[in-house]
Motif scaffolding. Structure first.
Motif, PDB file in Angstrom:
ATOM      1  N   ALA A 110       0.843  -1.202   0.000  1.00  0.00           N
ATOM      2  CA  ALA A 110       0.000   0.000   0.000  1.00  0.00           C
ATOM      3  C   ALA A 110       0.878   1.252   0.000  1.00  0.00           C
ATOM      4  N   SER A 114       0.940   3.947  -3.032  1.00  0.00           N
ATOM      5  CA  SER A 114       0.293   5.213  -2.734  1.00  0.00           C
ATOM      6  C   SER A 114       1.017   6.395  -3.372  1.00  0.00           C
ATOM      7  N   PRO A 144       5.552   6.457   5.493  1.00  0.00           N
ATOM      8  CA  PRO A 144       4.575   6.516   6.599  1.00  0.00           C
ATOM      9  C   PRO A 144       3.627   5.313   6.599  1.00  0.00           C
ATOM     10  N   ILE A 145       3.219   4.886   5.414  1.00  0.00           N
ATOM     11  CA  ILE A 145       2.291   3.751   5.369  1.00  0.00           C
ATOM     12  C   ILE A 145       3.025   2.445   5.660  1.00  0.00           C
ATOM     13  N   GLY A 148       3.409   2.302   9.154  1.00  0.00           N
ATOM     14  CA  GLY A 148       2.088   1.981   9.708  1.00  0.00           C
ATOM     15  C   GLY A 148       1.864   0.482   9.748  1.00  0.00           C
ATOM     16  N   GLY A 149       2.272  -0.214   8.670  1.00  0.00           N
ATOM     17  CA  GLY A 149       2.151  -1.674   8.629  1.00  0.00           C
ATOM     18  C   GLY A 149       3.005  -2.324   9.697  1.00  0.00           C
ATOM     19  N   VAL A 214       7.778  11.134   7.652  1.00  0.00           N
ATOM     20  CA  VAL A 214       7.175  11.877   6.542  1.00  0.00           C
ATOM     21  C   VAL A 214       8.246  12.823   5.997  1.00  0.00           C
TER      22      VAL A 214
END
Lengths: 247, 308
Positions: A110, A114, A144-145, A148-149, A214
């Motif tokens: 993802a 993204s 960032p994603i 997140g995972g 980020v």
């Protein structure tokens, strides 16, 4: 309420903080098992997810596999591997790796998906090679994603690593199992509270990391328009390669 | 770039939380909820309960069928988990007959009991039960904690009894449920009663396949398995004798409520008397090795014994 008092009394008892099987020792074991699992699972899932996200190929199988893995009950997997390879840390580690792979894989693909296709096109137009596109554009922007995972996986690992105590003398799960079976619910709840605190503290660290990773440029230009831009929502739907990226 | 990712995480978290709540619901669900009205039914209906342990369920099924053969209506409330869940149900009269084990039950009410022999345990248990609860005659069948080693270990070290263990030169690791570590018959008891020092490894499946595998693979050298477990014979294990009475004797014994009158008691006592230790192992073997249902096993056994 009494139970909670028992739990806090257990936590406050200095006898539980020293000697073999003490709280610090169990916390250290718990963190060690969790870190080991995270490293192994990351080594498997992150490159795979990056590959899927970068190429856009194999997305369907990746979704299916990670969805399927999520449905596996960890205790069942643990017992199966325990019967196969015996007691000790190996079986719980494998079971936890299987638990951790889906969120890591999902985060990785993802994250890479993204990234705005126009940005990637721009990178190519500047003459970047594939690996440069991956390392200098997609990875920082998707970070960032991806983090997140990792964060979500870590939370699950720490919460579930209590199962290591099912067949090994390791981790905070020892308090939970022993407390349950000897009807020492103060110990059981105290152990659970420690697991929760540990999970929250580590999750907090990841929340900070997620902010920090980020890229500065993205943070500076982050506007409402960019955040709800069409590219993003399309990637969530899952067909990022249909637009402006013919190679 | 974050919003959608967060949305995904939030969704993930929501699913995780939802699942946790659902699972927690399962774990704390009261298995009696579905039929707890049974206890309030007419006095002819006898509620028989059982632990969530296949062997216990077989015994409960035998009680149930024996009662049915004698004209009683039976409401089965089987596979109730822990003692702390079902004991209050028996005390309140929601369950009338429940197969129990003398030693374990005594330990539940008198945690620091010193009785170990079968008769002492039964005598102390009879006087330790709260009002509204009593035990009928105990059965000769036992199902108690026992320490087991492999045949190879036994032969190599000349060990057939716990007393022989202190002469074993290699280190011994004991495997069993985590609570064993703090039980009076655990590592500390072995040290104080037999002078044997053992390490401990928790294996949380109550003497199941993981425990057996660890023993056979020599990851642990001695394990705690219930004495009526057919796996002891199936794996050619040696159950070590306990000359000093480290373990509490634990005979099968029915715990009953006030509703159980002399006539019912007599029926169950007849069953208890017929159930020997060997019979119980054989019944368990039918379940473990041949996957027969408790119902089938109970029917066949009662027919074979022709008690009524």
């Amino acid at each position: 309420m009494n139970l909670f008092l028992d739990a806090f009394a257990w936590l406050a008892d200095p006898a539980n903080w020293t000697g073999p099987g003490s709280i610090p020792q169990r916390i250290a074991e718990h963190l060690w098992v969790s870190a080991l699992v995270l490293v192994i699972a990351s080594a498997i899932a992150l490159p795979l997810g990056a590959l899927v996200g970068h190429t856009g190929r194999g997305r369907e199988p990746a979704v299916m596999v990670s969805g399927g893995l999520r449905a596996l009950p960890t205790l069942g997997v643990l017992t199966l591997f325990g019967i196969w390879i015996g007691i000790g840390l190996a079986a719980p580690v494998i079971a936890l790796v299987i638990l951790a792979i889906p969120p890591l894989l999902a985060g990785a693909y993802a994250g890479f998906e993204s990234v705005d296709r126009r940005t990637i096109d721009a990178a190519r137009a500047m003459g970047m090679r594939e690996l440069q596109v991956v390392g200098k554009v997609e990875l920082p922007l998707g970070m960032p994603i991806v983090v997140g995972g990792i964060r979500s996986a870590t939370l699950q690992i720490i919460a579930t690593a209590t199962l290591a105590a099912y067949i090994a003398d390791e981790g905070l799960g020892r308090f939970i199992f022993a407390g349950l079976k000897t009807r020492d619910y103060g110990e059981m709840l105290g152990g659970s509270i420690l697991v929760i605190l540990l999970a929250l503290v580590i999750d907090g660290c990841f929340a900070l990391t997620q902010r920090v990773v980020v890229p500065a440029g993205v943070r500076a230009t982050r506007t409402a328009e960019l955040r709800s831009g069409p590219t993003r929502s399309r990637t969530i739907v899952g067909r990022p390669n249909t637009e402006g990226n013919q190679e | 770039m974050i919003t959608a990712g967060k949305g995904r995480l939030v969704a993930l978290a929501a699913v995780a939380v939802g699942a946790t709540v659902a699972l927690a619901g399962c774990a704390s669900g009261d298995p009696l909820d579905s039929g707890s009205d049974g206890g309030d039914a007419t006095s002819e209906t006898i509620v028989v309960g059982s632990q969530d342990y296949y062997s216990n369920e077989i015994i409960a099924e035998i009680y149930a069928q024996a009662l049915e053969e004698n004209g009683y209506t039976v409401d089965r409330q089987f596979r109730i988990g822990q003692r702390e869940v079902y004991i209050p149900e028996i005390e309140s009269g929601a369950i009338d007959v429940f197969p129990e084990y003398t030693g374990n039950l005594l330990q539940y009410y008198v945690p620091d009991t010193t009785a170990t022999t079968s008769d002492d345990v039964y005598a102390e248990l009879s006087t330790s039960l709260p009002d509204g609860l009593r035990v009928l005659e105990q059965s000769p069948a036992t199902d108690q904690d026992s320490y087991n080693v492999t045949r190879t270990f036994s032969d190599d070290n000349g060990v057939t009894s716990l007393a022989d263990l202190k002469d074993v030169s290699t280190p011994i690791t004991l495997g069993g449920n985590s609570e064993l570590e703090t039980r009076p018959y655990g590592p500390e008891g072995l040290q104080s009663v037999y002078g044997v020092e053992v390490a401990f490894t928790p294996i949380e499946d109550s003497g199941g396949p993981l425990t057996l595998k660890a023993l056979v693979d020599d990851q642990v050298q001695m394990v705690n398995i219930y004495s009526a477990d057919p796996n002891i014979a199936a794996n050619d294990l040696v159950t070590l004798e306990d000359p000093e009475g480290l373990f509490l004797a634990s005979n099968v014994v029915p715990v009953v409520s006030d509703k159980v009158n002399d006539e019912i008691a007599e029926i169950i006592d007849t069953v208890s008397a017929a159930l020997t230790a060997e019979e119980l192992v054989a019944l368990n073997a039918l379940s473990v090795n041949e996957q027969q249902s408790a119902e089938q096993i109970a029917t066949d056994w009662l027919a074979e014994q022709s008690l009524f």
